[in-house]
Design a protein around this motif. Structure first.
Motif, PDB file in Angstrom:
ATOM      1  N   SER A   1       0.161  -3.970   4.974  1.00  0.00           N
ATOM      2  CA  SER A   1      -0.662  -3.550   3.830  1.00  0.00           C
ATOM      3  C   SER A   1      -0.110  -4.130   2.535  1.00  0.00           C
ATOM      4  CB  SER A   1      -0.681  -2.021   3.710  1.00  0.00           C
ATOM      5  OG  SER A   1      -0.943  -1.412   4.937  1.00  0.00           O
TER       6      SER A   1
ATOM      7  N   ALA B   1      -1.021  -7.693   2.265  1.00  0.00           N
ATOM      8  CA  ALA B   1      -2.442  -7.799   1.917  1.00  0.00           C
ATOM      9  C   ALA B   1      -2.646  -7.501   0.430  1.00  0.00           C
ATOM     10  CB  ALA B   1      -3.264  -6.843   2.771  1.00  0.00           C
ATOM     11  N   ALA B   2      -1.941  -6.507  -0.090  1.00  0.00           N
ATOM     12  CA  ALA B   2      -2.072  -6.179  -1.514  1.00  0.00           C
ATOM     13  C   ALA B   2      -1.691  -7.378  -2.370  1.00  0.00           C
ATOM     14  CB  ALA B   2      -1.209  -4.971  -1.868  1.00  0.00           C
ATOM     15  N   TRP B   3      -0.722  -8.163  -1.909  1.00  0.00           N
ATOM     16  CA  TRP B   3      -0.329  -9.367  -2.656  1.00  0.00           C
ATOM     17  C   TRP B   3      -1.202 -10.568  -2.302  1.00  0.00           C
ATOM     18  CZ3 TRP B   3       4.979  -7.192  -1.327  1.00  0.00           C
ATOM     19  CH2 TRP B   3       5.496  -6.466  -2.404  1.00  0.00           C
ATOM     20  N   GLY B   4      -2.184 -10.362  -1.458  1.00  0.00           N
ATOM     21  CA  GLY B   4      -3.141 -11.431  -1.176  1.00  0.00           C
ATOM     22  C   GLY B   4      -2.773 -12.348  -0.033  1.00  0.00           C
TER      23      GLY B   4
ATOM     24  N   ILE C   1      -4.542  -3.950  -7.996  1.00  0.00           N
ATOM     25  CA  ILE C   1      -4.369  -5.226  -7.296  1.00  0.00           C
ATOM     26  C   ILE C   1      -4.080  -6.352  -8.295  1.00  0.00           C
ATOM     27  CG2 ILE C   1      -5.621  -7.001  -5.992  1.00  0.00           C
ATOM     28  CD1 ILE C   1      -4.688  -4.802  -4.173  1.00  0.00           C
TER      29      ILE C   1
ATOM     30  N   ARG D   1      -0.538  -8.416  -8.131  1.00  0.00           N
ATOM     31  CA  ARG D   1      -0.509  -9.857  -7.907  1.00  0.00           C
ATOM     32  C   ARG D   1       0.011 -10.649  -9.099  1.00  0.00           C
ATOM     33  NH1 ARG D   1      -5.972 -10.541  -4.076  1.00  0.00           N
ATOM     34  NH2 ARG D   1      -5.185  -9.102  -2.497  1.00  0.00           N
TER      35      ARG D   1
ATOM     36  N   ILE E   1       3.888  -2.771  -6.758  1.00  0.00           N
ATOM     37  CA  ILE E   1       2.696  -2.110  -6.238  1.00  0.00           C
ATOM     38  C   ILE E   1       2.679  -0.677  -6.772  1.00  0.00           C
ATOM     39  CG2 ILE E   1       1.580  -1.268  -4.135  1.00  0.00           C
ATOM     40  CD1 ILE E   1       2.512  -3.791  -2.745  1.00  0.00           C
TER      41      ILE E   1
ATOM     42  N   MET F   1       0.145   3.147   0.927  1.00  0.00           N
ATOM     43  CA  MET F   1      -0.429   1.865   1.360  1.00  0.00           C
ATOM     44  C   MET F   1      -1.727   2.053   2.135  1.00  0.00           C
ATOM     45  SD  MET F   1       1.506  -0.140  -0.254  1.00  0.00           S
ATOM     46  CE  MET F   1       0.454  -1.523   0.178  1.00  0.00           C
TER      47      MET F   1
ATOM     48  N   TYR G   1      -4.480   1.532  -0.196  1.00  0.00           N
ATOM     49  CA  TYR G   1      -4.746   0.109  -0.463  1.00  0.00           C
ATOM     50  C   TYR G   1      -5.515  -0.523   0.689  1.00  0.00           C
ATOM     51  CZ  TYR G   1      -1.970  -0.045  -4.694  1.00  0.00           C
ATOM     52  OH  TYR G   1      -1.521   0.153  -5.972  1.00  0.00           O
ATOM     53  N   ASP G   2      -5.125  -0.170   1.925  1.00  0.00           N
ATOM     54  CA  ASP G   2      -5.860  -0.680   3.091  1.00  0.00           C
ATOM     55  C   ASP G   2      -7.336  -0.310   2.981  1.00  0.00           C
ATOM     56  OD1 ASP G   2      -3.645  -1.764   4.240  1.00  0.00           O
ATOM     57  OD2 ASP G   2      -3.293  -0.120   5.646  1.00  0.00           O
TER      58      ASP G   2
ATOM     59  N   LEU H   1      -9.009  -2.380   0.201  1.00  0.00           N
ATOM     60  CA  LEU H   1      -9.197  -3.796   0.540  1.00  0.00           C
ATOM     61  C   LEU H   1     -10.221  -3.976   1.657  1.00  0.00           C
ATOM     62  CD1 LEU H   1      -5.482  -5.020   0.278  1.00  0.00           C
ATOM     63  CD2 LEU H   1      -7.350  -5.563  -1.291  1.00  0.00           C
TER      64      LEU H   1
END
Lengths: 455, 455
Positions: free
Chosen positions: A174, A177-180, B373, B377, B382, B422, B425-426, B429
């Motif tokens: 996860s 994924a959060a960081w792409g 996000i 990034r 996070i 997390m 976030y899953d 996304l």
């Protein structure tokens, strides 16, 4: 305040501006990697398809200091200099005359020391126009660090994650994924290697060896893509020396000098990061600091393996590295310090141990978790199971100091936090963990398969 | 380096030595809590059975500065002063002329600002001979902070955790266990309240209101036990002012002064911690800094509730507090920022908003996660979903500055990391989250049940 000062913080303007390359100071150079096909030293051309030249130059360099680029300094300053903390509460809990210090790398966004090298690796790739970086990850700590670094430099990131961990540690993916970053379970059906393994053993849990092969195959197959490794190699250890350099300044602020410097050892990068600047002082200034690498008894590479040439991966795709090894076919028992289950060790840390600049010990799993709990309940921070090996050794040293009735200054690297390892703590507190050592026959078997090298 | 400096770190010798009590500077005092039985101001005797006198004195105090005890300073120095970071990478990502700074509280061992009050609360209890502290926790952030603090001061800790979270967030309870705290699912069969609820509704997911009642009942029933609350009360907000005091020194180091100060707002403690020292400058120095509290649209306490007397808990066991409230029977829709789902608000932050020293806005869930996000990034860290509300507001300000073509200095509180969030976030996304607002009839219904108070 009568209490001793606890933290020794440096301003971000004090981040060391160059990495320290121990190769410049080694009286006996470390044996070079060999091309397995010729048995001759492997030149940069062997690795050029998968690494950018900027990193390959560092890999081969014997310059003592290598400048940290400005953009890397800027990214470092998000979390560096990391704190150096005097463990006054742990000292009290142990009732020891020792003074214990730890360098805390868990403050990075990815939660460990790994971004110290992921950031420059992403930077040098970006500089040479690389659009995409592949890597493998076991428990996910390295995959997270590279995903973070790639997001900071706007490079695509593709992580092959060992399948069993992919499902057991969903929150590490996860984070990626959060960081792409893209993260898929290995073996995957996107590579030749992966498809072959899946055809033969559809139910395989995967392994780091397979994941490395997939990540390398991916990088070799695409013009815009390179590969990245999170430990073992010289340039990785080089980047981590930022840790030890900061620690030396901070220990001076504390008015103390370590008698013993401790790091846990899997591939070797966090250990080297703290230790190499201290080993430099042993070589160049005749200091007598003891330097201790701590590994798990379940994967006793440094304490039971020979120092020999071996492959870095299970698939035997890498050059031959001169290192302590249990054989590239060795599979360590499943312990919770997944980052310490590597069959080999960094050539440079191996060489330092072989030359007597450092020593190695192996500690059992239960004592390690007990140490982690003692630490968490006094110092507050919940350590990664890997880092708990360093705590375990530090506590042994503190207890020895108490028995000997002597002051002793102990410095260890708390390389990461345990926020994504809480299931391991649950298992320990529920009494479900045991001490595991590899069966003698499995060790003997994998050691019997070491490659034959002349010279 | 041509890049602007990113971090403004203070040495641990610079931790502010006193908490700031905003009650000393308010031209119009905040209305006092009332005894619901008499309708008269509630004296300390009403709360003495559940709180130690040291904290009750702080609760009632109008002294401007209250000294931080040495032992608390020592524990603070494990992670304080927390970093102030200039969000240069976020600024670049937004292409804004604004300069954005954040105070990062996620560096504490529990991962949020909560230990700033958990530590002194454990300390004052210990000082008065309390052996055991009870509390409730929703998502677990407060339970973790108190477990940590109790382990540092060797006090037993008992956490009643809302049942649905107990099973959904197992790793938060693993952390509490690592620090030696006991944590059970609420409703439990260990209290009268819990048994009654279980008899009536065996399948209940639990609620913060029930958990509070259990924790209070436990504390009242045992001589050696007191109760602890992680937000809302004056002394809790007092302890958090360490954040804003540090920020003011660090902003001075940065050579900047915020035009707008932002914090997310659930109970109000992290918001108050950053904002109160700045509100002081508005009151005493005539500064015009905008102060913004950010809440979720799903629980619009500050933006849609009246400023009125209401109970702090669903079970109506607390004194009546003068605050923005949606009614103590209000149940916010399930969003991932669990810490912002409180029906009420701290009386002191409510008063500051009511008096015009601060403003409040409500932001929707999807925009908040998008902001998180964008932040992760660029800046790497996070954020907790709660803290992402502050990021969301900061990004709005930065975009507004861009549209207006003006420099604007924005400071927000990044109150915690998202390592235990997390799954949220899953879901984001994967496109599984939506914007949720409470149905108008449910809001009207709970507001119709506000207690009638004379005067």
């Amino acid at each position: 305040m009568s209490a001793p000062q606890r933290r020794f913080d440096l301003p971000c303007t004090a981040i060391p501006s160059a990495w320290y390359n121990i190769a410049a100071d080694l009286p006996v150079p470390a044996p070079p990697p060999l091309d397995p096909n010729t048995g001759k030293p492997a030149g940069p051309e062997l690795l050029a398809p998968i690494f950018p030249m900027g990193l390959l130059q560092q890999e081969m360099s014997t310059e003592r200091w290598i400048d940290v680029p400005g953009a890397v300094m800027e990214a470092y300053s998000l979390y560096r200099p990391s704190p150096l903390i005097r463990a006054t509460a742990l000292e009290k809990a142990l009732d020891t005359p020792a003074r214990i210090y730890y360098k805390y790398e868990g403050v990075s966004p990815a939660g460990s020391h790994k971004p110290n090298t992921a950031i420059p690796q992403a930077y040098y790739n970006k500089l040479e126009g690389v659009k995409r970086i592949t890597t493998e990850t076991g428990a996910g700590q390295w995959g997270c660090a590279l995903a973070l670094a790639c997001s900071l430099f706007d490079v695509e990131c593709m992580v092959y994650m060992v399948k069993v961990s992919f499902f057991q540690k969903p929150y590490r993916r996860s984070m990626m994924a959060a960081w792409g970053a893209e993260c898929i379970a290995s073996p995957s059906d996107t590579t030749e290697t992966g498809r072959k393994v899946l055809a033969e053993t559809p139910d395989t849990p995967g392994s780091l060896g397979i994941a490395i092969s997939e990540a390398v195959e991916d990088a070799v197959g695409r013009e815009d893509t390179k590969y990245s490794l999170g430990s073992v190699l010289n340039h990785v250890l080089l980047h981590q020396t930022i840790i030890g350099q900061e620690a030396q300044i901070q220990m001076e602020m504390a008015g103390d000098e370590p008698d013993v410097v401790i790091g846990c050892h899997g591939g070797g990068s966090n250990f080297a990061g703290l230790a190499f600047p201290y080993i430099r002082d042993k070589i160049t200034k005749g200091k007598t600091t003891r330097i201790v690498a701590v590994e798990p008894k379940s994967c006793p590479t440094l304490t039971q393996g020979p120092l020999a040439y071996d492959y870095g991966d299970t698939g035997k795709m890498t050059p031959l590295l001169h290192m302590y090894t249990l054989g590239s076919g060795f599979v360590a028992p499943g312990i919770h310090a997944g980052g310490l289950r590597y069959h080999g060790a960094a050539p440079l840390t191996s060489h330092c141990i072989g030359q007597g600049y450092a020593e190695a010990i192996a500690v059992p799993q239960l004592e390690t978790f007990a140490a982690a709990i003692t630490f968490a309940r006094s110092e507050g921070f919940i350590p990664a199971p890997e880092s708990a090996h360093a705590i375990c050794a530090a506590i042994r040293e503190a207890n020895a100091a108490k028995e000997a009735g002597e002051e002793r200054v102990i410095l260890f690297n708390l390389s990461g936090h345990g926020h994504f390892d809480m299931a391991a703590y649950d298992a320990y507190l529920a009494g479900q963990l045991t001490d595991i050592e590899p069966p003698a026959e499995s060790l003997a078997g994998s050691l019997a398969c070491l490659p034959k090298v002349d010279g």
